[in-house]
Design a protein around this motif. Sequence first.
Motif, mmCIF file in Angstrom:
data_model
loop_
_atom_site.group_PDB
_atom_site.id
_atom_site.type_symbol
_atom_site.label_atom_id
_atom_site.label_comp_id
_atom_site.label_asym_id
_atom_site.label_seq_id
_atom_site.Cartn_x
_atom_site.Cartn_y
_atom_site.Cartn_z
ATOM 1 N N LYS A 161 -2.798 -1.342 -12.060
ATOM 2 C CA LYS A 161 -2.751 -1.425 -10.592
ATOM 3 C C LYS A 161 -2.162 -0.164 -9.965
ATOM 4 O O LYS A 161 -2.645 0.316 -8.931
ATOM 5 C CB LYS A 161 -1.953 -2.660 -10.178
ATOM 6 N N ARG A 197 -4.943 2.275 -9.760
ATOM 7 C CA ARG A 197 -5.968 1.881 -8.789
ATOM 8 C C ARG A 197 -5.495 2.102 -7.352
ATOM 9 O O ARG A 197 -6.268 2.486 -6.481
ATOM 10 C CB ARG A 197 -6.384 0.414 -8.974
ATOM 11 N N GLU A 198 -4.188 1.893 -7.136
ATOM 12 C CA GLU A 198 -3.641 2.077 -5.787
ATOM 13 C C GLU A 198 -3.728 3.533 -5.329
ATOM 14 O O GLU A 198 -3.761 3.808 -4.129
ATOM 15 C CB GLU A 198 -2.191 1.574 -5.743
#
Length: 451
Positions: free
Chosen positions: A37, A40-41
């Motif tokens: 994550k 991806r952020e």
Amino acid sequence: MKVQFLGGAGTVTGSKTLIESNGVRILVDCGQFQGIKSLRELNWEPLPILPNTIDFVLLTHGHLDHCGWLPRLVNQGFEGKIYCTSPTKDITKLILLDSAKIQEEEAEKANKEHFSKHEKAEPLYNLEQTEKVFPLFRVVKPNDEVQLDAEIVVKFSNAGHILGACSIELQLENKTLVFSGDIGQDDDVLMFAPTKPQKADYIFLESTYGNKIHPQEDVKLLLETYINNTVQAGGTVIIPSFAVERAQTLMYLLWQLKQEERLPDIPYVIDTPMGISVLDVFMENRSWHKLSEQQCVDMCKMFTMNSEYQETVATIFDQQPKVVIAASGMITGGRVLSYLERYIGLPETTLIIVGYQAEGTRGRKLLEGATEIKIYGKYYPVLAKVLEIEGLSAHGDQNDLLHWLSALQNKPKKVFLVHGENEPSDALRIKIQEQYGYETTVPMLGQSFDL
């Protein structure tokens, strides 16, 4: 001259390397971050420089981790030229349109079923934004020298990774910079061996498998064994696959096995609309791969091609044993998720992993023995057999990467290792220094160097 690593440093995704020289800014690759994550952020973060100050983008190839941030770049003001080979242009178009469509659909599903943590889920980019990328493409022939600027020359040469994939040589300020892009195996089933650089002052080398040697396994025998065992147990074989090159390699190998009467008469399904579209690109670019036109035609006859989602649903609920090749390769999205919702909890199912699985992806979690996986906000128990075939990787291993450096006629000032997680990159760094005596560095994300 300055280089800054805006992606693909300490990770195998989000490849972006910025070169600044005499007021000219060149971005080599413009990839999307995938996996955990926190990575991806980063896709939602602005670049540390304004996109409208970048003059050129040079694309090594059309995989999402190398081209998937282009719509954001253009949407935020980039108006320069994007240089790549003809197959890379075609593949990038397919990949970006597919990515935008999936993101729009997933945002819509998240809003409808309320499994997003955000008040309103938004796609990273939409189809309309994606379309604005394509007029900026400029096609380059391999081995041709192209004048970018009065004192900047670029040359693309075959990297063997996927159709159209190239390494890039950049000549500026009396220096030669070589960007490997992703390098294929020397003995790939479909692709020709990568072209090795002969001169370089600075090298930017991928290190995906910097600490691994691919096993010398009989890939066809493994496919034959796994499929026959699964069919005898009344199960279905699901192969998550990258739509570009990997799906076509699998088709070719399964077709060969069928010709040799080593596989049962069951349905063989390609369920990736993009993978089906890539077959046209294969037919149109035969000088880039080893298959003849007749082999392409004959191979395709063996498979049921699912383009429409209704066909996917029919295949999912077809109870007979079958082999399904579905995207995406790291199980991060796409139609393979629909298959896994139904089949991952059945012990007679076999899931065959055939490519690199980035940290944090469902594919990596399954390889590491996850007992449940999350799909669209719900958890599913993993009762299927999860098997791996490493010999099908489109990335060269440590030996291939070291061999790629073997034709250099001069000692480079520095080798930067990119597109690798920390452990593989560091293992390759040590090997290069031991074998060649080249100064080798593993840059961190955001780090910059004066050249």
